[in-house]
Design a protein around this motif. Structure first.
Motif, PDB file in Angstrom:
ATOM      1  N   MET A   1       1.198  -0.823  -0.594  1.00 48.40           N
ATOM      2  CA  MET A   1       0.004  -0.204   0.085  1.00 48.40           C
ATOM      3  C   MET A   1       0.752   1.516   0.023  1.00 48.40           C
ATOM      4  O   MET A   1       1.913   1.133   0.779  1.00 48.40           O
ATOM      5  N   LYS A   2       0.639   1.864  -0.725  1.00 49.70           N
ATOM      6  CA  LYS A   2       1.920   3.428  -1.372  1.00 49.70           C
ATOM      7  C   LYS A   2       0.839   4.306  -0.341  1.00 49.70           C
ATOM      8  O   LYS A   2      -0.176   4.474   0.104  1.00 49.70           O
ATOM      9  N   LEU A   3       1.269   4.978   1.052  1.00 51.01           N
ATOM     10  CA  LEU A   3       1.609   6.435   1.843  1.00 51.01           C
ATOM     11  C   LEU A   3       1.159   7.431   1.041  1.00 51.01           C
ATOM     12  O   LEU A   3       0.509   8.521   0.990  1.00 51.01           O
ATOM     13  N   THR A   4       2.478   7.518   0.118  1.00 45.91           N
ATOM     14  CA  THR A   4       2.215   8.565  -0.373  1.00 45.91           C
ATOM     15  C   THR A   4       1.991   8.578  -1.979  1.00 45.91           C
ATOM     16  O   THR A   4       2.339   7.724  -2.732  1.00 45.91           O
ATOM     17  N   LYS A   5       2.099  10.041  -2.604  1.00 47.57           N
ATOM     18  CA  LYS A   5       1.661  10.003  -3.749  1.00 47.57           C
ATOM     19  C   LYS A   5       1.917  10.776  -4.525  1.00 47.57           C
ATOM     20  O   LYS A   5       2.103  12.287  -4.145  1.00 47.57           O
ATOM     21  N   ILE A   6       2.547  11.017  -5.862  1.00 49.88           N
ATOM     22  CA  ILE A   6       2.776  12.389  -6.664  1.00 49.88           C
ATOM     23  C   ILE A   6       1.541  12.983  -7.445  1.00 49.88           C
ATOM     24  O   ILE A   6       2.015  11.497  -8.584  1.00 49.88           O
ATOM     25  N   LYS A   7       1.034  13.641  -7.927  1.00 51.68           N
ATOM     26  CA  LYS A   7       0.483  14.136  -8.833  1.00 51.68           C
ATOM     27  C   LYS A   7       1.393  16.051  -9.720  1.00 51.68           C
ATOM     28  O   LYS A   7       1.077  16.319  -8.895  1.00 51.68           O
ATOM     29  N   ARG A   8       0.784  16.049 -10.963  1.00 56.01           N
ATOM     30  CA  ARG A   8       0.794  16.943 -11.902  1.00 56.01           C
ATOM     31  C   ARG A   8      -0.112  17.033 -11.864  1.00 56.01           C
ATOM     32  O   ARG A   8      -1.174  16.760 -12.122  1.00 56.01           O
ATOM     33  N   LYS A   9      -0.775  19.275 -11.391  1.00 58.27           N
ATOM     34  CA  LYS A   9      -2.130  19.544 -11.801  1.00 58.27           C
ATOM     35  C   LYS A   9      -1.508  20.984 -12.917  1.00 58.27           C
ATOM     36  O   LYS A   9      -0.618  21.583 -11.983  1.00 58.27           O
ATOM     37  N   THR A  10      -2.400  21.116 -14.260  1.00 57.47           N
ATOM     38  CA  THR A  10      -1.297  22.314 -14.936  1.00 57.47           C
ATOM     39  C   THR A  10      -2.830  23.196 -14.970  1.00 57.47           C
ATOM     40  O   THR A  10      -4.197  22.723 -14.905  1.00 57.47           O
ATOM     41  N   GLN A  11      -3.454  24.319 -14.871  1.00 54.12           N
ATOM     42  CA  GLN A  11      -4.058  25.103 -14.723  1.00 54.12           C
ATOM     43  C   GLN A  11      -3.999  26.823 -14.881  1.00 54.12           C
ATOM     44  O   GLN A  11      -1.920  27.056 -14.992  1.00 54.12           O
ATOM     45  N   TYR A  12      -4.602  27.391 -15.280  1.00 52.04           N
ATOM     46  CA  TYR A  12      -4.227  28.873 -15.956  1.00 52.04           C
ATOM     47  C   TYR A  12      -4.373  29.407 -14.606  1.00 52.04           C
ATOM     48  O   TYR A  12      -4.910  29.828 -13.394  1.00 52.04           O
ATOM     49  N   GLU A  13      -3.110  30.703 -14.878  1.00 49.85           N
ATOM     50  CA  GLU A  13      -3.094  31.565 -13.670  1.00 49.85           C
ATOM     51  C   GLU A  13      -2.205  33.054 -14.532  1.00 49.85           C
ATOM     52  O   GLU A  13      -2.085  33.174 -15.533  1.00 49.85           O
ATOM     53  N   LYS A  14      -2.917  34.356 -14.111  1.00 41.18           N
ATOM     54  CA  LYS A  14      -2.758  35.526 -14.117  1.00 41.18           C
ATOM     55  C   LYS A  14      -1.559  35.444 -13.383  1.00 41.18           C
ATOM     56  O   LYS A  14      -0.802  35.540 -12.479  1.00 41.18           O
ATOM     57  N   ARG A  15      -0.265  35.892 -14.072  1.00 40.23           N
ATOM     58  CA  ARG A  15       1.689  36.284 -13.810  1.00 40.23           C
ATOM     59  C   ARG A  15       1.223  37.637 -13.763  1.00 40.23           C
ATOM     60  O   ARG A  15       1.064  38.172 -15.318  1.00 40.23           O
ATOM     61  N   TYR A  16       2.301  38.350 -13.196  1.00 39.04           N
ATOM     62  CA  TYR A  16       3.522  39.404 -14.206  1.00 39.04           C
ATOM     63  C   TYR A  16       4.218  39.767 -14.720  1.00 39.04           C
ATOM     64  O   TYR A  16       5.285  39.059 -13.524  1.00 39.04           O
ATOM     65  N   SER A  17       5.089  40.165 -15.811  1.00 33.46           N
ATOM     66  CA  SER A  17       6.192  40.010 -16.104  1.00 33.46           C
ATOM     67  C   SER A  17       6.908  41.190 -16.141  1.00 33.46           C
ATOM     68  O   SER A  17       6.751  41.917 -16.688  1.00 33.46           O
ATOM     69  N   VAL A  18       8.468  41.394 -15.828  1.00 32.93           N
ATOM     70  CA  VAL A  18       8.823  43.074 -16.044  1.00 32.93           C
ATOM     71  C   VAL A  18       8.183  43.354 -17.845  1.00 32.93           C
ATOM     72  O   VAL A  18       8.644  44.251 -18.025  1.00 32.93           O
ATOM     73  N   LYS A  19       9.832  42.632 -18.221  1.00 31.71           N
ATOM     74  CA  LYS A  19       9.411  42.984 -19.648  1.00 31.71           C
ATOM     75  C   LYS A  19       8.411  42.504 -20.542  1.00 31.71           C
ATOM     76  O   LYS A  19       8.115  43.557 -21.388  1.00 31.71           O
ATOM     77  N   MET A  20       7.027  41.179 -20.180  1.00 30.41           N
ATOM     78  CA  MET A  20       5.948  41.368 -20.740  1.00 30.41           C
ATOM     79  C   MET A  20       5.289  41.424 -20.124  1.00 30.41           C
ATOM     80  O   MET A  20       3.693  42.529 -20.819  1.00 30.41           O
ATOM     81  N   GLY A  21       4.740  42.383 -18.891  1.00 32.15           N
ATOM     82  CA  GLY A  21       3.503  42.476 -18.545  1.00 32.15           C
ATOM     83  C   GLY A  21       2.355  41.647 -17.824  1.00 32.15           C
ATOM     84  O   GLY A  21       3.524  40.813 -17.313  1.00 32.15           O
ATOM     85  N   GLU A  22       1.642  41.855 -17.424  1.00 32.72           N
ATOM     86  CA  GLU A  22       0.822  40.662 -17.617  1.00 32.72           C
ATOM     87  C   GLU A  22       0.301  39.802 -18.684  1.00 32.72           C
ATOM     88  O   GLU A  22       0.346  39.877 -19.350  1.00 32.72           O
TER      89      GLU A  22
END
Length: 63
Positions: A1-22
């Motif tokens: 029986m596994k006690l730990t599991k690794i999951k990968r999840k992708t979602q959209y987020e708004k981010r701010y970069s100095v070079k590109m803006g939002e």
């Protein structure tokens, strides 16, 4: 029986970069789960328009 599991999840987020803006980008979280509950985030990265994979430390989450 596994006690730990690794999951990968992708979602959209708004981010701010100095070079590109939002920008709206797909952010992938790799999380470790123990007994089905999220324990910690192992890694967080985003993919650029050109297909490059970048770490999320260089841009901030905008409100």
């Amino acid at each position: 029986m596994k006690l730990t599991k690794i999951k990968r999840k992708t979602q959209y987020e708004k981010r701010y970069s100095v070079k590109m803006g939002e920008l709206t980008t797909q952010v992938t979280y790799i999380k470790e789960y123990i007994f089905g509950l999220p324990f910690r985030t192992l890694h967080r990265y985003r993919e650029t328009y050109y297909g490059e994979v970048k770490d999320c430390k260089d841009c901030n989450v905008s409100a």
